[in-house]
Design a protein around this motif. Structure first.
Motif, PDB file in Angstrom:
ATOM      1  N   ALA A   1      -8.679 -17.039  -4.501  1.00  0.00           N
ATOM      2  CA  ALA A   1      -8.373 -18.482  -4.509  1.00  0.00           C
ATOM      3  C   ALA A   1      -9.392 -19.438  -5.516  1.00  0.00           C
ATOM      4  CB  ALA A   1      -8.429 -19.139  -3.120  1.00  0.00           C
ATOM      5  N   ASP A   2     -10.629 -18.994  -5.394  1.00  0.00           N
ATOM      6  CA  ASP A   2     -11.709 -19.538  -6.321  1.00  0.00           C
ATOM      7  C   ASP A   2     -11.272 -19.304  -7.848  1.00  0.00           C
ATOM      8  OD1 ASP A   2     -13.031 -20.570  -4.434  1.00  0.00           O
ATOM      9  OD2 ASP A   2     -14.458 -19.226  -4.397  1.00  0.00           O
ATOM     10  N   VAL A   3     -10.758 -18.062  -7.830  1.00  0.00           N
ATOM     11  CA  VAL A   3     -10.471 -17.573  -9.424  1.00  0.00           C
ATOM     12  C   VAL A   3      -9.082 -18.181  -9.701  1.00  0.00           C
ATOM     13  CG1 VAL A   3      -9.705 -15.743 -10.831  1.00  0.00           C
ATOM     14  CG2 VAL A   3     -11.365 -15.264  -9.241  1.00  0.00           C
ATOM     15  N   VAL A   4      -8.282 -18.331  -9.000  1.00  0.00           N
ATOM     16  CA  VAL A   4      -6.829 -19.117  -9.286  1.00  0.00           C
ATOM     17  C   VAL A   4      -7.343 -20.808  -9.492  1.00  0.00           C
ATOM     18  CG1 VAL A   4      -4.977 -19.993  -8.310  1.00  0.00           C
ATOM     19  CG2 VAL A   4      -5.396 -17.774  -7.888  1.00  0.00           C
ATOM     20  N   ARG A   5      -8.290 -21.344  -8.693  1.00  0.00           N
ATOM     21  CA  ARG A   5      -8.415 -22.627  -8.900  1.00  0.00           C
ATOM     22  C   ARG A   5      -9.349 -23.016 -10.026  1.00  0.00           C
ATOM     23  NH1 ARG A   5      -9.999 -23.369  -4.121  1.00  0.00           N
ATOM     24  NH2 ARG A   5     -12.165 -22.562  -4.297  1.00  0.00           N
ATOM     25  N   HIS A   6     -10.055 -22.030 -10.465  1.00  0.00           N
ATOM     26  CA  HIS A   6     -10.883 -22.112 -11.817  1.00  0.00           C
ATOM     27  C   HIS A   6      -9.704 -22.105 -12.902  1.00  0.00           C
ATOM     28  CE1 HIS A   6     -13.992 -21.564 -14.738  1.00  0.00           C
ATOM     29  NE2 HIS A   6     -13.356 -20.488 -15.341  1.00  0.00           N
ATOM     30  N   ILE A   7      -8.863 -21.004 -12.818  1.00  0.00           N
ATOM     31  CA  ILE A   7      -7.897 -21.204 -14.105  1.00  0.00           C
ATOM     32  C   ILE A   7      -7.011 -22.620 -13.992  1.00  0.00           C
ATOM     33  CG2 ILE A   7      -5.918 -20.084 -14.701  1.00  0.00           C
ATOM     34  CD1 ILE A   7      -7.128 -17.282 -13.673  1.00  0.00           C
ATOM     35  N   GLU A   8      -6.612 -22.750 -12.808  1.00  0.00           N
ATOM     36  CA  GLU A   8      -5.816 -24.037 -12.851  1.00  0.00           C
ATOM     37  C   GLU A   8      -6.511 -25.248 -13.280  1.00  0.00           C
ATOM     38  OE1 GLU A   8      -2.665 -22.891  -9.516  1.00  0.00           O
ATOM     39  OE2 GLU A   8      -4.249 -23.850  -8.956  1.00  0.00           O
ATOM     40  N   GLU A   9      -7.689 -25.396 -12.888  1.00  0.00           N
ATOM     41  CA  GLU A   9      -8.608 -26.766 -13.294  1.00  0.00           C
ATOM     42  C   GLU A   9      -8.952 -26.645 -14.703  1.00  0.00           C
ATOM     43  OE1 GLU A   9     -11.941 -26.521 -11.092  1.00  0.00           O
ATOM     44  OE2 GLU A   9     -11.241 -27.347  -9.248  1.00  0.00           O
ATOM     45  N   ALA A  10      -8.908 -25.451 -15.473  1.00  0.00           N
ATOM     46  CA  ALA A  10      -8.942 -25.223 -16.906  1.00  0.00           C
ATOM     47  C   ALA A  10      -7.530 -25.450 -17.647  1.00  0.00           C
ATOM     48  CB  ALA A  10      -9.346 -23.987 -17.439  1.00  0.00           C
ATOM     49  N   GLY A  11      -6.482 -25.757 -16.739  1.00  0.00           N
ATOM     50  CA  GLY A  11      -4.926 -25.816 -17.554  1.00  0.00           C
ATOM     51  C   GLY A  11      -4.315 -24.809 -17.440  1.00  0.00           C
ATOM     52  N   GLY A  12      -4.652 -23.811 -16.847  1.00  0.00           N
ATOM     53  CA  GLY A  12      -3.733 -22.593 -16.899  1.00  0.00           C
ATOM     54  C   GLY A  12      -2.895 -22.393 -15.667  1.00  0.00           C
ATOM     55  N   LYS A  13      -2.121 -21.352 -15.439  1.00  0.00           N
ATOM     56  CA  LYS A  13      -1.379 -20.959 -14.384  1.00  0.00           C
ATOM     57  C   LYS A  13      -1.881 -19.780 -13.800  1.00  0.00           C
ATOM     58  CE  LYS A  13       3.413 -20.773 -13.142  1.00  0.00           C
ATOM     59  NZ  LYS A  13       4.827 -20.960 -13.584  1.00  0.00           N
ATOM     60  N   ALA A  14      -2.025 -19.605 -12.537  1.00  0.00           N
ATOM     61  CA  ALA A  14      -2.292 -18.408 -11.855  1.00  0.00           C
ATOM     62  C   ALA A  14      -1.846 -18.265 -10.450  1.00  0.00           C
ATOM     63  CB  ALA A  14      -4.034 -18.264 -11.818  1.00  0.00           C
ATOM     64  N   LEU A  15      -1.605 -17.042  -9.914  1.00  0.00           N
ATOM     65  CA  LEU A  15      -1.158 -16.732  -8.618  1.00  0.00           C
ATOM     66  C   LEU A  15      -1.961 -15.542  -7.927  1.00  0.00           C
ATOM     67  CD1 LEU A  15       1.381 -16.835  -6.614  1.00  0.00           C
ATOM     68  CD2 LEU A  15       2.093 -15.080  -8.077  1.00  0.00           C
ATOM     69  N   ALA A  16      -2.468 -15.765  -6.826  1.00  0.00           N
ATOM     70  CA  ALA A  16      -3.158 -14.604  -6.041  1.00  0.00           C
ATOM     71  C   ALA A  16      -2.042 -13.973  -5.308  1.00  0.00           C
ATOM     72  CB  ALA A  16      -4.384 -15.140  -5.214  1.00  0.00           C
TER      73      ALA A  16
END
Length: 246
Positions: free
Chosen positions: A45-60
């Motif tokens: 979830a931390d990896v996903v959050r980091h990606i999303e905070e940088a403007g990306g899209k992620a799914l765990a």
């Protein structure tokens, strides 16, 4: 607009170490990224959050690499939930240690399930989804090219199997413009093999650069193979080991 804008990637074992760095790098280059984890839900979830905070899209996605059906489901879910699949990174791994007289058949089964069967299932499932120009990248080990100490037979053998798989699928999928390659990290500063851990000085001394690599070093090689620059590289092994195999 990054070089992977509009692409979709799946990174197995993406909650920490090389997997997390790879997921983050592919997202920074513009890809929407799914990543699998076995038990480290919070870290994924931390990896996903980091990606999303940088403007990306992620799914765990929860998926034990030793569970073939879970891996196949994760591949299918990536394509369904993110709308496509362009890049598969087989990264999940374990590190069995013991001389040939000490490792057991259970160790063998567990290791091959994660390193070989999981990659085979992921590739076989992904082949139905990958778009033209897709990329398959497996994370192997520099211990395929050189085994510098006892106790590594099972690990090195399992990682070597990825080379045969990769060369075979490069031929099977090449007509569709899909490439397949292996990245072989050397000593890399992760929880599995910390740069300040027991035996780290001996590992460091084997390198030409006299240092451990970082997860970002390995992720950079994956990003190259996944991007436009890697379009004509297939069936290849790229070693990122600081010169251990020089």
């Amino acid at each position: 607009m990054g070089p992977l804008q509009g692409k979709v990637a799946l990174v197995t074992g993406g909650s920490r170490g090389i997997g997390a760095a790879t997921a983050t790098r592919l997202a920074a280059d513009g890809a929407a990224v799914a990543l699998t984890y076995r038990t480290a839900r919070d870290r994924a979830a931390d990896v996903v959050r980091h990606i999303e905070e940088a403007g990306g899209k992620a799914l765990a996605l929860a998926a034990d690499a030793a569970d073939s059906s879970a891996i196949a489901t994760a591949v299918d879910r990536t394509a369904t939930d993110l709308g496509a699949l362009d890049i598969l990174v087989n990264n999940a791994g374990v590190f069995p240690y013991g001389t040939i007289g000490d490792v057991t058949l259970a160790d063998y089964d567990d290791t091959m399930a994660v390193h070989v069967r999981a990659a085979f299932v992921a590739v076989q499932t992904a082949a139905a989804h990958l778009r033209t120009g897709g990329r398959i990248i497996s994370i192997g080990s520099s211990l395929v090219g050189r085994v510098p100490a006892p106790g590594l037979s099972l690990y090195s053998m399992s990682e070597s199997a990825l080379v045969g798989l990769t060369k075979g699928i490069s031929r099977d999928l090449g007509p569709r413009g899909i490439t397949a390659n292996v990245v072989h990290p050397g000593s890399t500063d992760t929880e599995m093999n910390p740069a300040d851990g027991e035996g780290a000085d001996e590992e460091r001394a084997l390198t030409a650069l006299n240092r451990y690599g970082t997860p970002a070093d390995v992720a950079a090689a994956v990003a190259y193979l996944a991007g436009p620059g890697g379009a004509y590289v297939t069936g290849a092994e790229i070693t990122v080991d600081g010169g251990v195999n020089a």
